[in-house]
Design a protein around this motif. Structure first.
Motif, PDB file in Angstrom:
ATOM      1  N   GLU A 168      32.995  44.771 159.497  1.00  0.00           N
ATOM      2  CA  GLU A 168      34.126  44.785 158.567  1.00  0.00           C
ATOM      3  C   GLU A 168      34.409  46.203 158.072  1.00  0.00           C
ATOM      4  O   GLU A 168      35.570  46.598 157.937  1.00  0.00           O
ATOM      5  CB  GLU A 168      33.873  43.843 157.395  1.00  0.00           C
ATOM      6  N   ARG A 169      33.352  46.966 157.795  1.00  0.00           N
ATOM      7  CA  ARG A 169      33.534  48.368 157.365  1.00  0.00           C
ATOM      8  C   ARG A 169      34.238  49.156 158.462  1.00  0.00           C
ATOM      9  O   ARG A 169      35.165  49.935 158.183  1.00  0.00           O
ATOM     10  CB  ARG A 169      32.181  49.000 157.045  1.00  0.00           C
ATOM     11  N   HIS A 187      41.109  56.131 159.767  1.00  0.00           N
ATOM     12  CA  HIS A 187      39.977  57.048 159.716  1.00  0.00           C
ATOM     13  C   HIS A 187      39.271  57.178 161.069  1.00  0.00           C
ATOM     14  O   HIS A 187      38.394  58.028 161.225  1.00  0.00           O
ATOM     15  CB  HIS A 187      38.965  56.606 158.661  1.00  0.00           C
ATOM     16  N   GLU A 245      33.506  56.941 155.287  1.00  0.00           N
ATOM     17  CA  GLU A 245      34.177  56.299 154.157  1.00  0.00           C
ATOM     18  C   GLU A 245      34.446  57.272 153.017  1.00  0.00           C
ATOM     19  O   GLU A 245      35.450  57.148 152.316  1.00  0.00           O
ATOM     20  CB  GLU A 245      33.327  55.128 153.645  1.00  0.00           C
ATOM     21  N   SER A 279      36.207  47.988 160.827  1.00  0.00           N
ATOM     22  CA  SER A 279      37.599  47.512 160.921  1.00  0.00           C
ATOM     23  C   SER A 279      38.463  48.118 159.823  1.00  0.00           C
ATOM     24  O   SER A 279      39.601  48.537 160.076  1.00  0.00           O
ATOM     25  CB  SER A 279      37.650  45.982 160.843  1.00  0.00           C
ATOM     26  N   ARG A 280      37.940  48.189 158.599  1.00  0.00           N
ATOM     27  CA  ARG A 280      38.700  48.807 157.497  1.00  0.00           C
ATOM     28  C   ARG A 280      38.968  50.287 157.782  1.00  0.00           C
ATOM     29  O   ARG A 280      40.074  50.783 157.548  1.00  0.00           O
ATOM     30  CB  ARG A 280      37.950  48.654 156.177  1.00  0.00           C
ATOM     31  N   LEU A 281      37.953  50.995 158.264  1.00  0.00           N
ATOM     32  CA  LEU A 281      38.138  52.414 158.582  1.00  0.00           C
ATOM     33  C   LEU A 281      39.206  52.592 159.656  1.00  0.00           C
ATOM     34  O   LEU A 281      40.035  53.500 159.577  1.00  0.00           O
ATOM     35  CB  LEU A 281      36.817  53.039 159.040  1.00  0.00           C
ATOM     36  N   ASP A 282      39.195  51.726 160.667  1.00  0.00           N
ATOM     37  CA  ASP A 282      40.186  51.796 161.737  1.00  0.00           C
ATOM     38  C   ASP A 282      41.586  51.491 161.200  1.00  0.00           C
ATOM     39  O   ASP A 282      42.547  52.215 161.486  1.00  0.00           O
ATOM     40  CB  ASP A 282      39.807  50.820 162.846  1.00  0.00           C
ATOM     41  N   GLU A 283      41.717  50.440 160.379  1.00  0.00           N
ATOM     42  CA  GLU A 283      43.014  50.067 159.795  1.00  0.00           C
ATOM     43  C   GLU A 283      43.584  51.181 158.933  1.00  0.00           C
ATOM     44  O   GLU A 283      44.794  51.366 158.864  1.00  0.00           O
ATOM     45  CB  GLU A 283      42.872  48.792 158.966  1.00  0.00           C
ATOM     46  N   ARG A 284      42.724  51.935 158.264  1.00  0.00           N
ATOM     47  CA  ARG A 284      43.172  53.018 157.372  1.00  0.00           C
ATOM     48  C   ARG A 284      43.395  54.332 158.115  1.00  0.00           C
ATOM     49  O   ARG A 284      43.705  55.348 157.488  1.00  0.00           O
ATOM     50  CB  ARG A 284      42.143  53.226 156.262  1.00  0.00           C
TER      51      ARG A 284
END
Length: 193
Positions: A43-44, A53, A170, A46-51
């Protein structure tokens, strides 16, 4: 310092993550409590990819070990993938242990013949990252493997964990600090059998 320990004040420089395409390898079956931690790591990512990063991200199960009846045309097996990672580590002057290991498979009375690839057991971490300079393909260059152990000029070693690398990305740091991510749970996943 043993390879399984982490230092408290040392850092290891990583490539700019926005230029990296990350493949997160996870084991296909893990106990319930470990599954939650693996899910948190994915999940971390995926969030980095969506943002934005990361240059890209995909989650894959570790490839299977090659079996006696597998066809050569089958997709990459675990030993071949680890071989690619080991060649990268050798060029870089670091080690993939303790997260990754090869060991001799105990002999069996049912062995028909000896094949060096099947005589080896390949142990991989519960979760690991492979960073490429583009979408993973035959032409993409492997830029980093995590976890990995850096060998210092002072004779000691320092292991960079998945948790430390994620915490650095992050927070926007280029140098993850050992222990900065806080949890020892993710760190312990990388060397489990």
């Amino acid at each position: 310092m043993p390879a399984g320990e982490t230092a408290t004040a040392e850092t290891v420089t990583v490539d700019s993550p926005t230029e990296c395409h990350v493949v997160c390898y996870v084991r296909s079956s893990v106990p319930g409590p470990v599954a939650g931690t693996v899910e948190a790591v994915t999940e971390r990512l995926s969030r980095l990819d969506e943002r934005g990063h990361l240059g890209g991200c995909r989650i894959e199960h570790w490839p299977p070990e090659r079996h006696a009846f597998a066809r050569r045309s089958d997709r990459t097996d675990r030993s071949e993938l680890l071989g690619e990672f080991e060649r990268w580590a050798e060029r870089r002057g670091c080690s993939l242990e303790p997260g990754f290991r090869r060991k001799k498979r105990p002999s069996s009375p049912l062995d028909v013949g000896s094949n060096s690839a099947s005589d080896e057991l390949v142990r991989v971490p519960v979760v690991a990252l492979a960073l490429y300079d583009g979408p993973p393909s035959e032409t993409a260059e492997l830029r980093d493997v995590i976890p990995r152990t850096e060998h210092r000029n002072t004779g000691d070693q320092r292991t960079l964990t998945v948790d430390e690398w994620l915490a650095a990305v992050e927070t926007g740091r280029r140098e993850p600090t050992a222990g900065a991510a806080g949890g020892t749970r993710a760190r312990s996943l990388e060397g489990r059998q």
